[in-house]
Design an enzyme around this catalytic site. Structure first.
Site, short mmCIF file in Angstrom:
data_model
loop_
_atom_site.label_atom_id
_atom_site.label_comp_id
_atom_site.label_asym_id
_atom_site.label_seq_id
_atom_site.Cartn_x
_atom_site.Cartn_y
_atom_site.Cartn_z
N GLU A 205 -20.69 19.58 40.68
CA GLU A 205 -22.00 19.28 40.09
C GLU A 205 -23.16 19.42 41.09
O GLU A 205 -23.82 18.44 41.42
CB GLU A 205 -22.01 17.87 39.49
N GLU A 386 -14.27 16.99 33.87
CA GLU A 386 -14.77 15.64 33.63
C GLU A 386 -15.26 15.53 32.19
O GLU A 386 -15.97 16.41 31.71
CB GLU A 386 -15.93 15.27 34.56
#
Length: 479
Positions: A205, A386
């Site tokens: 991320e 995720e």
């Protein structure tokens, strides 16, 4: 300039009673069921589909000063008054560093096929440079060997936000040099673990580092400098590409790719202004990272919005985009929330939120983002690394944690992923966030995202209702 903002309204779910199981694997004989959450939908996944769970180093390991580990930006940030809820830190976290064998047995009890974890850069190189710390590498070797002994595939992430503080003191990701230091760190990790880790994630991320670490400042390193943030974005992307090249140079057959948190962006109304604002919003949320890594260029609208004299524009050198777009073997997708964008470039809430005020619960967004990636970027293999939500988990009188909201959330997102696979998306695996309750960054220990409840006072692990449900999903390969 259009920069993503978060919605602020929140809604707290309610829970009814049910029984869970303890780590010893003894399942209760009277698990009460909410038919809306537990009843199978009859959606069979492809043979060989990988079911897993995810964690990250700083959130679970603890042992902050053990065996030569250096300080990271998150050590500094969490020890700065006012930065985290209740002043919580990851000094101990859930003590995974010392309890990893217990956690590995827990993974085997659940039947996990894959475990996605991250490696602490400062545990491998205390100051982010130089010779590796063998004691740190030995820990990850023990972890990986333990996974393989239990027939669980390791999926290792090189960077999950924990930059060594000494490297931050020399500029961190604001400095181009950090991308090259990251590649050297990756080389050390590949040399130590490359023979036993089949899949690597480079950077987790990068958008969160950019937005939360450099725009809003509520993540480490806690800066608020929007133009500088996109210089950081470029150097993170460059670090990703260099790490890919470093793995290729070893001759390894391991697979590698980045992990991007992708969020579908929808116009809040049918006006031309909303459509235009949504397009640019999507540029900052998604295409800035996807286009550079998978197409070899930054989105023209984002570059124009930044301007020719911006730190981003000035940071790009000849050959950088060729490095950033070094071919990858897979893309890791992380999905949590959609955005609804107004003509003014702000966002609106359209769905109920979880305990995380910014997270709107919208399972169809999973389908939309997976199919969009395949449609726009081709049949690159995908893995969800995720997806999850926090719940108001309360330990009951008989060690029961009835997180029915999490069961329903995962069921609906699994169903959306199943629909995407049926429509041609090459999704290989799905990793729930998170395996265990842990240190949730600036929220400290107040938000619980795990399948497994952790009693922080005693470090006891207790399977929640969602963990037992997920165990059945994995065993049946069916939702």
């Amino acid at each position: 300039m259009s920069v993503p903002t978060r919605t602020t309204a929140g809604a707290t779910p309610t829970a009814d009673s049910a029984r869970s199981a303890l780590l010893n694997g003894v399942e209760p004989d009277d698990l009460s069921r909410d038919p809306a959450a537990d009843t199978p939908l009859g959606l069979a996944f492809p043979d060989g589909f990988g079911w897993g769970a995810a964690t990250s180093a700083y959130q679970i390991e603890g042992a902050a000063k053990d065996d030569g580990r250096g300080e990271s930006v998150w050590d500094t940030f969490s020890h700065t008054p006012g930065r985290t809820k209740n002043g919580d830190t990851g000094d101990v976290a859930i003590d995974h560093y010392h309890r990893y064998a217990e956690d590995l047995d827990l993974m085997r009890e659940l039947g996990l096929h894959s475990y996605r974890f991250s490696i602490s850069w400062s545990r491998v190189q205390a100051d982010g440079t130089g010779a590796p710390n063998q004691r740190g590498l030995d820990f990850y070797r023990r972890l990986v060997d333990g996974l393989l002994e239990r027939n669980i595939e390791p999926l290792a992430t090189l960077y999950h936000w924990d930059t060594p503080q000494a490297l931050q003191d020399r500029g961190g990701w604001e400095s181009r040099d950090t991308a090259y230091r990251f590649a050297e760190y990756a080389e050390h990790v590949y040399a130590a673990l490359g023979d036993v880790v089949p899949v690597w994630i480079t950077i987790n991320e990068p958008k969160t580092v950019v937005q939360n670490g450099y725009i809003t400042g509520h993540h480490a390193p806690g800066k608020r400098d929007e133009p500088l943030a996109y210089q950081v974005a470029h150097h993170l992307q460059l670090g990703h590409g260099l790490a890919v090249q470093a793995l290729r140079a070893t001759g390894s057959s391991a697979r590698i790719g980045p992990a991007f948190n992708l969020h579908p962006c929808y116009p809040a109304d049918d006006t031309a202004a909303a459509a235009a604002a949504t397009r640019l919003y999507d540029g900052y949320e998604n295409r800035l990272y996807l286009d550079s890594a998978l197409r070899g260029h930054y989105p023209a609208d984002v570059l124009a919005d930044q301007g020719p004299d911006s730190p981003l524009a000035r940071s790009i050198r000849d050959g950088d985009l060729a490095i950033i777009s070094a071919p990858v073997d897979l893309l890791a997708v992380q999905y949590y929330t959609p955005y609804y964008v107004t003509g003014e470039g702000s966002t609106e809430q359209r769905h109920a939120t979880s305990e995380a005020f910014w997270q709107q619960i919208y399972p169809d967004g999973m389908y939309d983002i997976l199919t969009r990636v395949t449609r726009d970027y081709g049949p690159l293999p995908l893995t969800v690394t995720e997806n999850g939500l926090p719940c108001p988990d309360v330990l009951g009188p008989e060690d029961d944690i009835n997180d029915v909201e999490r069961v329903a959330f995962l069921r609906d997102h699994f169903a959306a992923a199943h629909r995407a696979i049926a429509d041609g998306v090459p999704l290989e695996s799905y990793h729930v966030w998170s395996l265990l309750d842990n240190f949730e960054w600036d929220q400290g220990y107040e938000e619980r995202w795990g399948l497994v409840y952790v009693d922080y006072a005693t470090q006891r692990r207790i399977l929640k209702r969602s963990a037992l449900w997920y165990k059945r999903v994995i065993a049946d390969n069916t939702v």
